[in-house]
Design a protein around this motif. Structure first.
Motif, short mmCIF file in Angstrom:
data_model
loop_
_atom_site.label_atom_id
_atom_site.label_comp_id
_atom_site.label_asym_id
_atom_site.label_seq_id
_atom_site.Cartn_x
_atom_site.Cartn_y
_atom_site.Cartn_z
N MET A 1 35.92 45.35 57.60
CA MET A 1 37.37 45.05 57.55
C MET A 1 37.88 45.03 56.11
N THR A 2 38.95 45.73 55.88
CA THR A 2 39.53 45.74 54.54
C THR A 2 40.67 44.72 54.48
N LYS A 3 40.67 43.89 53.42
CA LYS A 3 41.74 42.92 53.26
C LYS A 3 42.74 43.47 52.24
N ILE A 4 44.00 43.53 52.64
CA ILE A 4 45.04 44.05 51.73
C ILE A 4 45.79 42.86 51.14
N ILE A 5 45.76 42.76 49.81
CA ILE A 5 46.33 41.58 49.15
C ILE A 5 47.25 42.01 48.00
N THR A 6 47.88 41.04 47.36
CA THR A 6 48.62 41.31 46.13
C THR A 6 47.91 40.58 44.99
N ALA A 7 48.44 40.74 43.78
CA ALA A 7 47.80 40.13 42.62
C ALA A 7 47.78 38.60 42.70
N ASP A 8 48.61 38.02 43.58
CA ASP A 8 48.59 36.56 43.76
C ASP A 8 47.22 36.06 44.21
N ASN A 9 46.49 36.93 44.92
CA ASN A 9 45.17 36.54 45.43
C ASN A 9 44.04 37.22 44.67
N ILE A 10 44.28 37.48 43.41
CA ILE A 10 43.31 38.26 42.63
C ILE A 10 41.95 37.55 42.52
N ASP A 11 41.95 36.22 42.58
CA ASP A 11 40.69 35.47 42.42
C ASP A 11 39.65 35.87 43.47
N GLU A 12 40.11 36.03 44.73
CA GLU A 12 39.11 36.38 45.76
C GLU A 12 38.60 37.81 45.57
N ALA A 13 39.46 38.69 45.06
CA ALA A 13 39.01 40.07 44.79
C ALA A 13 38.00 40.08 43.63
N ALA A 14 38.26 39.25 42.62
CA ALA A 14 37.34 39.17 41.48
C ALA A 14 35.97 38.65 41.93
N LEU A 15 36.01 37.67 42.82
CA LEU A 15 34.76 37.11 43.35
C LEU A 15 34.00 38.17 44.15
N CYS A 16 34.75 38.96 44.89
CA CYS A 16 34.16 40.04 45.69
C CYS A 16 33.39 41.01 44.79
N ILE A 17 34.01 41.39 43.66
CA ILE A 17 33.35 42.30 42.71
C ILE A 17 32.06 41.64 42.19
N LYS A 18 32.18 40.39 41.82
CA LYS A 18 31.05 39.63 41.28
C LYS A 18 29.87 39.60 42.27
N ASN A 19 30.23 39.54 43.57
CA ASN A 19 29.20 39.46 44.62
C ASN A 19 28.76 40.84 45.11
N GLY A 20 29.14 41.90 44.42
CA GLY A 20 28.64 43.23 44.77
C GLY A 20 29.54 44.00 45.73
N GLY A 21 30.77 43.54 45.96
CA GLY A 21 31.68 44.22 46.89
C GLY A 21 32.53 45.28 46.20
N THR A 22 33.44 45.88 47.00
CA THR A 22 34.31 46.95 46.48
C THR A 22 35.78 46.54 46.58
N VAL A 23 36.52 46.80 45.52
CA VAL A 23 37.94 46.44 45.47
C VAL A 23 38.75 47.61 44.92
N VAL A 24 39.79 48.02 45.64
CA VAL A 24 40.73 49.01 45.09
C VAL A 24 41.82 48.25 44.33
N PHE A 25 42.07 48.69 43.11
CA PHE A 25 43.05 47.97 42.27
C PHE A 25 43.95 48.97 41.54
N PRO A 26 45.17 48.51 41.20
CA PRO A 26 46.08 49.41 40.49
C PRO A 26 45.70 49.53 39.02
#
Ligand code: AMP
Ligand code: MG
Length: 333
Positions: free
Chosen positions: A1-26
């Motif tokens: 499942m892909t979660k679509i967020i805005t920069a307001d929720n950037i912390d969870e995306a940063a954590l995802c990267i740290k844990n080995g996940g993938t994040v599409v970012f502008p």
């Protein structure tokens, strides 16, 4: 499942990267598909999500200029001058890699590609993740790069963990890639930062000859693949304004699209205006190519005029999207 967020929720995306996940970012160039550059498994998942050939290395994105010293083993005087002049921004530098950098992200090369983006969301994501982020453009391999979240979702929904919607890309074309690992700096891929601008900083810079040709053995591995192509069949038409118009008009049938430059209408075709300057052409190119597909046209004629500057980057992307199908309307009527 892909979660679509805005920069307001950037912390969870940063954590995802740290844990080995993938994040599409502008980023200011186009949207990037990121993962921890020093985690081989995470980097492999970028290749899988895109369907990207494993021999096509990725750009490593950094938030601080000092990070260049961690990722590289040698930095030439030219490299330092170019970093001073253009970091952060739309310039990627190829340098000798350090032992910290693994073989997956560099596709086995002894060099690494580094960029420091200026987009604040990209900067925050890198900083907050505490990682260096490997990120190619966030499209399926071979398709035009995405410059709005909608186009990312078309290609990447279900294939990545997060998509950060940061609006439309400011530049719309990828970075300029310059190899500074040898004696003479060499442009491997033209981009927003032009040859003319680079030459002011490093006067000995050269342009790789493969940039506008079809070639099996380019110095930048990615340049050999089919690229930037919409589903529609694209032909680039050049020549005098009048002859270009006549050529295209005579070929309009059902489901034809025309990308005009500096205005012009074509009855019976789906027309998109590429703009009045090469900057505008560059900014909208990938977006417009995807728009033709959304509109269901199956043939596109693109007007193009050689104007130097960022026009070299437009030419490189447009010729590739057309599979190098070009017509000189002054010769072929
Ligand atoms: P993308 O991130 O998809 O826009 O593509 C990055 C471009 O940089 C591709 O054309 C790669 O082949 C090129 N590239 C990345 N790393 C290197 C490297 N170490 N040497 C030469 N080209 C590289
Ligand atoms: Mg790409």
């Amino acid at each position: 499942m892909t979660k679509i967020i805005t920069a307001d929720n950037i912390d969870e995306a940063a954590l995802c990267i740290k844990n080995g996940g993938t994040v599409v970012f502008p980023t200011e160039t186009v949207y990037g598909l990121g993962a921890d550059a020093l985690n081989d498994e995470a980097v492999r998942s970028i290749f899988t999500a895109k369907g990207r050939p494993a021999d096509n290395p990725l750009i490593v994105h950094i938030a601080h200029i000092e990070d260049v010293y961690k990722l590289t083993s040698f930095r030439s005087e030219d490299a330092k001058k170019l970093m001073d002049a253009f970091f952060p921004g739309c310039l990627t530098l190829i340098m000798k890699k350090s032992d910290l950098v693994g073989g997956v992200v560099t596709a086995g090369l002894d060099t690494v590609a580094i960029r420091m983006p200026s987009n604040p969301i990209a900067h925050e994501l890198i900083k907050k993740s505490g990682c260096f982020i490997a990120a190619p453009s966030a499209n399926l391999s071979g398709s035009p790069s995405p410059t709005v979240a909608r186009h990312v979702i078309d290609d990447m929904n279900g294939r990545v963990d997060y998509i950060i919607d940061g609006g439309a890309s400011e530049v719309g074309l990828e970075s300029t890639v310059v190899d500074v690992s040898g004696d003479v700096p060499e442009i491997l891929r033209p981009g927003k930062i032009t040859y003319e601008e680079l030459k002011e900083v490093v006067p000995n810079i050269v342009i790789n000859k493969g940039i506008l040709k079809e070639t099996d053995k380019p110095k930048s591995p990615g340049m050999k693949y089919k690229h930037y192509a919409p589903k529609a069949d694209v032909t680039v038409v050049m020549g005098s304004k009048e002859n270009v118009r006549k050529y295209i008009e005579s070929r309009i049938t059902d489901n034809v699209g025309v990308l005009t430059y500096k205005g012009g209408t074509y009855n019976g075709a789906y027309v998109i205006n590429a703009g009045d300057s090469m900057e505008e052409y560059a900014n909208g190119l990938f977006y417009n190519l995807r728009l033709f597909d959304e509109h269901g046209v199956n043939t596109v004629y693109a007007e193009f005029a050689d104007e130097g500057g960022i026009g070299l980057a437009v030419k490189n992307r447009l010729f590739k999207s057309a599979g190098h199908k070009t017509v000189d309307a002054d010769i072929i009527k």
